[in-house]
Design an enzyme around this catalytic site. Sequence first.
Site, PDB file in Angstrom:
ATOM      1  N   LYS A 168       2.086  -3.176   6.079  1.00  0.00           N
ATOM      2  CA  LYS A 168       2.438  -2.876   4.694  1.00  0.00           C
ATOM      3  C   LYS A 168       3.927  -2.538   4.562  1.00  0.00           C
ATOM      4  O   LYS A 168       4.553  -2.852   3.536  1.00  0.00           O
ATOM      5  CB  LYS A 168       1.556  -1.741   4.160  1.00  0.00           C
ATOM      6  CG  LYS A 168       0.073  -2.105   4.111  1.00  0.00           C
ATOM      7  CD  LYS A 168      -0.178  -3.363   3.285  1.00  0.00           C
ATOM      8  CE  LYS A 168      -1.648  -3.719   3.167  1.00  0.00           C
ATOM      9  NZ  LYS A 168      -1.893  -4.882   2.296  1.00  0.00           N
ATOM     10  N   SER A 186       0.853  -1.193   0.000  1.00  0.00           N
ATOM     11  CA  SER A 186       0.000   0.000   0.000  1.00  0.00           C
ATOM     12  C   SER A 186       0.885   1.237   0.000  1.00  0.00           C
ATOM     13  O   SER A 186       2.040   1.188   0.458  1.00  0.00           O
ATOM     14  CB  SER A 186      -0.894   0.016   1.252  1.00  0.00           C
ATOM     15  OG  SER A 186      -1.556   1.254   1.405  1.00  0.00           O
ATOM     16  N   TYR A 242      -1.994  -1.021  10.492  1.00  0.00           N
ATOM     17  CA  TYR A 242      -2.124  -1.426   9.090  1.00  0.00           C
ATOM     18  C   TYR A 242      -0.869  -1.051   8.307  1.00  0.00           C
ATOM     19  O   TYR A 242      -0.315  -1.872   7.558  1.00  0.00           O
ATOM     20  CB  TYR A 242      -3.355  -0.754   8.490  1.00  0.00           C
ATOM     21  CG  TYR A 242      -3.512  -0.891   7.002  1.00  0.00           C
ATOM     22  CD1 TYR A 242      -3.988  -2.077   6.440  1.00  0.00           C
ATOM     23  CD2 TYR A 242      -3.217   0.165   6.150  1.00  0.00           C
ATOM     24  CE1 TYR A 242      -4.148  -2.195   5.068  1.00  0.00           C
ATOM     25  CE2 TYR A 242      -3.378   0.056   4.775  1.00  0.00           C
ATOM     26  CZ  TYR A 242      -3.839  -1.127   4.240  1.00  0.00           C
ATOM     27  OH  TYR A 242      -4.000  -1.229   2.879  1.00  0.00           O
TER      28      TYR A 242
END
Length: 277
Positions: free
Chosen positions: A164, A146, A160
């Site tokens: 990534k 991402s 999160y």
Amino acid sequence: MVLPDHLSGTTAVVTGAAGGIGAALAIELASRGMSVVAADIDADGARQVADDLQAAGRSAIGVHVDVSDSESVRTLARRTHAEFGSVELLCNNAGVLLFGDVAESSLADWRWLASVNVEGLLNCLHAFLPGMRARQGWRHVLNTASTHAFLPDPRGTALYSATKHAIVALSLGLRGELGGEGIGVTVLCPGQVGTRILDSQRNRPTAYGERAGEPFGTGAIPMAIAPSRVARDAVEGVLRDAPVVFSLPEHGHAEFRSQVESMWQLTGDALRDHIGG
């Protein structure tokens, strides 16, 4: 520029393929002549993607998989090899998202994110790479990370973003390890894509505790690009053996560049403080 297309007559496995970027990758790869294994924890969704491809004359199957479960992934690998004999392109695309401050998020939040985003990727590599390494010819791994891996201030998505970051690090390391064997590795870093990722917790097992808050709801991401655009960018990156591929709306380019430059500035300031110059 016309890109060489090594894909026709080969096989791709795509995780997280029931919708969003995964479904778009399955469609894009099938359109280039690949046989596609659409795999997802949403078994019905994966099978529907495969059924639609078959109806269009493509070679595809839909298979249930929970990438966080190593035995489920090994079953996927066995089914794939029984059906198609080999895998030339492994797309580790399954991923989940939640929001929350680092200090207030539970360990269960982290464990769920990591079990899918990081351990899921490793489970797939462990299941498929031995067969890929035993073959000759064109082979490639595509890992979906991402743009959040490059943000200096994740603002509510630090857990999160950490997963990534891990995918970027694992992908670049893997690229160095496999390059001498003729296997390419590309890390895809999309941003603001019209997917259901805000509703990731619909598939969160109860073993990982209560759902985290959903401050932005569970609907579609606004001002987003279509998953099909991301899939095209990703496949073109794979074909040119790009280490990293970014795919995000044009209106976000300037802001993202500024954010990356802020990250560089943190590093530059630290180097200046330590070694001068």
